[in-house]
Motif scaffolding. Sequence first.
Motif: not given
Length: 99
Positions: A67-82
């Motif tokens: 939200d803060r940088i205007g990007a799109e979340p792709v995936q969250v797995i465990g403690k990592k996100f893309i």
Amino acid sequence: MLTSKQRAYLRSLSNKLEPIFQIGKGGINENQLKQIDDALEKRELVKVHVLENSLLDTYAVCNEVADRIGAEPVQVIGKKFIIYKESKENKTIDLRQAK
């Protein structure tokens, strides 16, 4: 907004990526956001690791950064996100290939 096919395509591209940023118990600061935004301008797709000692929720961190940088979340797995953000000058990912 990404479609499910575009999101799946980006997930397949992110399989070989290593996390290039870490978010610790200090949380997210403006300097990290700027660095992530700069990396997205160069790479378009970035993997981030939320450290184990951090009490932050990975989903919440992913959504806040996006939200803060205007990007799109792709995936969250465990403690990592893309996250993904289309580059203005260094376009390398063609989402039209997502079929």
